[in-house]
Design a protein around this motif. Structure first.
Motif, PDB file in Angstrom:
ATOM      1  N   ASP A 433       0.805  -1.224   0.000  1.00 41.34           N
ATOM      2  CA  ASP A 433       0.000   0.000   0.000  1.00 41.34           C
ATOM      3  C   ASP A 433       0.839   1.275   0.000  1.00 41.34           C
ATOM      4  OD1 ASP A 433       0.939  -0.528   2.499  1.00 41.34           O
ATOM      5  OD2 ASP A 433      -0.990  -0.383   3.528  1.00 41.34           O
ATOM      6  N   ASP A 434       1.881   1.337   0.805  1.00 43.29           N
ATOM      7  CA  ASP A 434       2.656   2.581   0.861  1.00 43.29           C
ATOM      8  C   ASP A 434       4.079   2.437   0.323  1.00 43.29           C
ATOM      9  OD1 ASP A 434       4.222   1.430   2.985  1.00 43.29           O
ATOM     10  OD2 ASP A 434       2.717   2.075   4.421  1.00 43.29           O
ATOM     11  N   GLY A 435       4.500   1.216  -0.054  1.00 44.72           N
ATOM     12  CA  GLY A 435       5.795   1.016  -0.694  1.00 44.72           C
ATOM     13  C   GLY A 435       6.995   1.125   0.213  1.00 44.72           C
ATOM     14  N   ARG A 436       6.804   1.125   1.518  1.00 44.01           N
ATOM     15  CA  ARG A 436       7.961   1.235   2.410  1.00 44.01           C
ATOM     16  C   ARG A 436       8.684  -0.098   2.495  1.00 44.01           C
ATOM     17  NH1 ARG A 436       6.187   3.284   7.883  1.00 44.01           N
ATOM     18  NH2 ARG A 436       4.163   3.717   6.911  1.00 44.01           N
ATOM     19  N   ASN A 516      10.321   6.212  12.047  1.00 38.28           N
ATOM     20  CA  ASN A 516      11.044   5.823  10.837  1.00 38.28           C
ATOM     21  C   ASN A 516      10.087   5.574   9.674  1.00 38.28           C
ATOM     22  OD1 ASN A 516      13.378   5.028   9.349  1.00 38.28           O
ATOM     23  ND2 ASN A 516      12.679   2.917   9.521  1.00 38.28           N
ATOM     24  N   ALA A 517      10.634   5.774   8.451  1.00 38.35           N
ATOM     25  CA  ALA A 517       9.926   5.432   7.214  1.00 38.35           C
ATOM     26  C   ALA A 517      10.987   5.273   6.138  1.00 38.35           C
ATOM     27  CB  ALA A 517       8.922   6.504   6.828  1.00 38.35           C
ATOM     28  N   GLY A 612      -2.199   9.388   0.147  1.00 37.88           N
ATOM     29  CA  GLY A 612      -1.457   8.616  -0.838  1.00 37.88           C
ATOM     30  C   GLY A 612       0.014   8.473  -0.558  1.00 37.88           C
ATOM     31  N   ARG A 613       0.467   8.806   0.630  1.00 36.42           N
ATOM     32  CA  ARG A 613       1.899   8.678   0.921  1.00 36.42           C
ATOM     33  C   ARG A 613       2.132   8.564   2.430  1.00 36.42           C
ATOM     34  NH1 ARG A 613       4.164  13.848   2.255  1.00 36.42           N
ATOM     35  NH2 ARG A 613       2.706  15.585   1.872  1.00 36.42           N
ATOM     36  N   VAL A 614       3.372   8.208   2.754  1.00 38.78           N
ATOM     37  CA  VAL A 614       3.776   8.193   4.154  1.00 38.78           C
ATOM     38  C   VAL A 614       3.895   9.637   4.628  1.00 38.78           C
ATOM     39  CG1 VAL A 614       5.563   7.501   5.780  1.00 38.78           C
ATOM     40  CG2 VAL A 614       4.999   6.012   3.868  1.00 38.78           C
TER      41      VAL A 614
END
Length: 892
Positions: A433-436, A516-517, A612-614
């Motif tokens: 979902d967020d690509g982390r 963190n991210a 749509g993003r962290v």
């Protein structure tokens, strides 16, 4: 589980003594002073909180003692070199224990709140798992300071030597009985924990730190308008012990844990003081009243400076490293996720005590379990925190108002942080979902609860997290402040002062410290945690007739930034509190929709612009906050057993009390705790197919409103009583002034001529100041003659008042009543003050309105002042013959 009683008991004793001492013979140029403090206390019910049961409380005891010795004397042929030596020692102890020997349990509760809204909260029950401790801390400090002047007062030199030692000897048992976490009340009832953790062993935290400095300074005053102060301070720091060396750690990770850095560095300082208007006096004074002692700051002054300031080493850093070496026999941490967590058995824990609490994960745990010793090391390159700070301020006066403007800038170096030296920093997959990046495989995540085990992210399975403490981050800040306060020497029995500060703070962060991210070792700049852009302070006080003195303090500041977080570790780096992500179709999710509909505008704006993003670090901001305290010091009409007594009524958070009184259960939030809840998402499960976590949105996110939070800032009313056992300051000064002096090789009481000179220095002539400004005032010949004649008569009468006093004092016996002697001086002072205020009559008769407007400011104040009927309540003026230096004291 029954709740134990909450109570506390504390006792404190302090004493101060200081006087010229007899060392072979009397030395009036030497003083030896001793101070001491003893205190002790016991407490029950420690750790009480709104959403905690009585079983989580603890008990404890504490004690402290402190001794200080100060020696002052003048040396040299002309007694022009001053030396002060200080030595102090402080020792404190703290002990604690849990009321119940049980694991702690944190339960996520969800449902409808009192207002019918969706609600979410964490409830704590079980035992106080971190309560067991025993700690002894000590501090010893010594300093020697030398000061001397050269070429009159143009050059003043100072030299200082200082050393301080701090020590810690403690035994702590963190997480001694273990901790369970449950994702719901149903899971708690079914004994299905999300995770279990426990630390086995006993931490012996022993460490010491030593800091010292050598400093030299020179003040150069080429004129009365300008002074320059500069100096150099050489500072050094070292730890007194090193942790035991772990060879296996070096072989596995290349990290040495027994290195303790030793540092020495110079700290230059430079400052100046400038009087732009040389002809205007530096009007200073002291107002002693029932509201307290207020020092009137100097006006017509510009000050500035820049310097490097360094923090000392603290023993806690090396003590923690000594307790967490990772050697055999040291503490071992276990962390069991989902199916690996042992099933709780609360009945057996209560009956069997600590021995019945699990000390391993279920069936070994596999990928969902960690069992390894944690390690803490000091980075060999680390240093103490340092700060370059520059200041510039101006002080002046407009009418009865004193103004001060100040600007401060700082660049802070060596800010603390940490990295995990046992972290692989290799991404295994990314979330859908967020690509982390996630640093553990899918098998390390429990699908039922969303809990993550970080064991697979370790470089070596023989160790847990290896925290390397660093001091490599920076922060920057600037602020400007304007202060406004009345001249308390002119406003009588009330005051109202305030200040406004605008500031901006930026600092560096690292993901290993939370939030963190991505790469947890990456450093990023963002707003500082204390970056409240606007701060207002208000202080007020007034005399309440026949009651006492009322004072008020009120602080208002704008919101501080915070980061929307996840309640847990979702990337597997072993550090919880990761940054949250906002889904792209936020309106399609019922939880988010409900949150946004009821959220404050600042929260709605923060989340909406980051869909749509962290989220960014420190990307949201809390509300404006305010705090207030009030105090009513009641007049005690008589002395208790001959001693001075003080009775005061203190109100903490009176706004909260007024809110509850007026609005009952529908609180408006006046005086409430305005720390926003930073938790946005709570993991509830994990879908390995889509590689996404299932979250529950926290409906309390960002909330500070009283109706939506479970924390409260209580209104408290307390009555304090104090009893002054010491002699009055005037009585102590009188005893010291009558100490013997050496005359013709023998020690005797000061002669009458010496005593009379001391009091004659208090005489201040208004006529002399006017004559000094004769040209500026354009005095006529007749005016000059009138003021000169009046000045001679005034000084003669004042001398007659004080000439009779020394004979009475000198005739006192060796052991005399100091209070009676003080009363003699007070009677003489009252006669002098009556004479002093008679000077106003000639000024009013002789000077024209134009001439009066050109008088020095303090003379104009004296002439126009409405005098109190009680002479004892009138201000007492002292000033130089030219009026360039003024001091005023006032006792209401």
């Amino acid at each position: 589980m029954a709740s134990p009683h909450l109570w506390s008991w504390h006792s404190q004793h302090s004493s101060t003594s200081g006087a010229p001492y007899k060392w072979g013979d009397y030395h009036t140029t030497r003083v030896l002073a001793l101070t001491s403090l003893l205190s002790a206390g016991r407490d029950r019910g420690l750790g009480a909180q709104t959403l905690g049961t009585g079983s989580t409380l603890a008990r404890g005891s504490s004690s402290a003692m402190s001794f200080g010795l100060m020696h002052q004397h003048y040396v040299g042929r002309q007694r022009t070199v001053y030396n002060e030596n200080r030595l102090s020692y402080t020792r404190s102890t703290r002990d604690g224990a849990a009321e119940w020997v049980l694991p702690q349990a944190t339960v996520l509760m969800s449902g409808l709140g009192a207002s019918g809204d969706d609600d979410l909260a964490f409830i704590t029950t079980g035992g106080a798992t971190n309560a067991d401790r025993s700690e002894i801390a000590w501090t010893t400090e010594a300093a020697s300071e030398w000061a001397w002047v050269a070429r009159g007062t143009r050059h003043r030199f100072r030299a200082i030597a200082w050393v301080r030692g701090d020590g810690l000897d403690a035994v702590a048992r963190p997480n001694a009985y273990g901790s369970y976490s449950f994702n719901s009340l149903a899971d708690f009832a079914a004994n299905q924990p999300a995770w279990f953790s426990r630390t086995l062993g006993e931490q012996a935290r022993v460490g010491s730190a030593w800091n010292g400095a050598l400093a030299v300074a020179h003040r150069w005053a080429p004129s009365r308008q300008f002074q320059l102060l500069y100096g150099l301070r050489l500072e050094g720091s070292a730890f007194g012990n090193a942790p035991a060396r772990n060879i296996a750690l070096e072989q596995a990770l290349g990290v040495r844990n027994d290195v303790t850095p030793v540092r020495a560095s110079p700290s230059p300082r430079l400052g100046f003081t400038w009087r732009p208007l040389a002809n205007r006096p530096i009007s200073t004074g002291i107002n002693r009243s029932e509201m307290g002692t207020f020092i009137k700051p100097s006006t017509n002054i510009v000050r500035g400076g820049i310097g490097l300031f360094r923090d000392p080493y603290r023993p806690g850093a090396v003590a923690n490293a000594a307790a967490n070496t990772g050697l055999p026999g040291s503490n071992v941490s276990i962390f069991c996720v989902g199916a690996a967590a042992p099933t709780p058995s609360w009945g057996s824990y209560a009956a069997g005590g600590e021995a019945s609490i699990p000390d391993a994960c279920r069936d070994g745990g596999g990928a969902l379990a960690q069992r390894a010793p944690g390690v803490q090391v000091l980075d060999p390159r680390s240093d103490a925190a340092r700060s370059w700070r520059a200041t510039l301020n101006w002080s002046g006066a407009v009418g009865i108002w004193l103004l001060r403007a100040e600007a401060v800038g700082a660049r802070n170096l060596g800010q603390s942080s940490s990295i995990d030296a046992n972290f692989t920093n290799a991404s295994r997959f990314t979330l859908g979902d967020d690509g982390r990046p996630v640093f553990v495989p899918l098998s390390s995540i429990d699908p039922a609860t969303g809990a993550v085990s970080a064991a697979a992210s370790r470089r070596s399975n023989a160790f847990g997290a290896v925290r390397m403490l660093r001091n490599d981050l920076e922060s920057q800040g600037a602020q400007a402040t304007v202060f406004v306060t009345p001249d308390l020497l002119r406003t009588g029995g009330r005051f109202l002062s305030g200040s406004y500060t605008v500031q901006h703070v930026r600092q560096q962060y690292r993901g290993f410290d939370g939030g963190n991210a991505g790469d947890p070792a990456r450093v990023e700049w963002e707003r500082g945690v204390n970056d409240a852009r606007h701060v207002f302070l208000l202080q007020a006080g007034t005399n309440v007739p026949r009651v006492g003195v009322f004072t008020l303090f009120w602080r208002v500041q704008s919101g501080r930034p915070f980061t929307p977080l996840i309640a847990g570790d979702v990337d597997g780096d072993g550090v919880g509190g990761d940054r949250a992500a906002i889904p792209q179709a936020v309106q399609a999710q019922a939880d988010f929709t409900m949150l946004l509909d009821g959220a404050a505008p600042r929260i709605r704006e923060c989340l909406s612009r980051q869909t749509g993003r962290v989220v960014g670090r420190q990307s949201c901001e809390g509300p404006w906050t305010h705090s207030m305290n009030a105090r009513l010091e009641l007049r005690v009409p008589s002395r208790f057993m001959g001693r001075r007594t003080t009775l005061s009524l203190n109100a903490s958070n009176p706004l909260g009390g007024l809110d509850a009184l007026l609005h009952g259960e529908r609180l408006r939030g006046w005086g409430a705790n305005a720390e926003p809840d930073p938790v946005l998402l709570v993991p509830r499960g994990f879908d390995a197919g889509t590689r996404t976590f299932q979250y529950r949105v926290n409906p309390r996110f960002g909330e500070t409103r009283a109706a939506r939070t479970v924390t409260r800032t209580p209104f408290r009313l307390s009555l304090d009583f104090s009893w002054d056992l010491s002699r009055s300051e005037a009585s102590q000064n009188m005893s010291r002034s009558m100490e013997p002096v050496r005359v013709n090789g023998a020690w005797t009481r000061p002669p009458a001529t010496s005593i009379v000179q001391r009091y004659l220095r208090r005489i201040s002539s208004v006529h002399s100041v006017i004559l000094h400004h004769a040209d500026t005032l354009f005095l006529t010949r007749s005016q000059i003659e009138a003021f000169a004649k009046a000045d001679t008569g005034f000084r003669s009468e004042a001398r007659d008042i004080y000439t009779a006093l020394p004979d009475s004092l000198a005739s006192l016996p060796g052991r005399f009543d100091a209070d009676a002697a003080v009363e003699m001086v007070r009677r003489a002072d009252r006669r002098y003050e009556e004479l002093f205020w008679q000077q106003r009559d000639l000024v009013k008769r002789q000077l024209t309105p134009i001439q009066s407007s050109a008088l020095p400011e303090f003379i104009r104040e004296m002439v126009s002042m409405v005098l109190d009927a009680d002479p004892a309540r009138r201000p007492f003026y002292r000033f130089s013959a030219d009026g360039s230096s003024v001091s005023v004291s006032r006792s209401n």
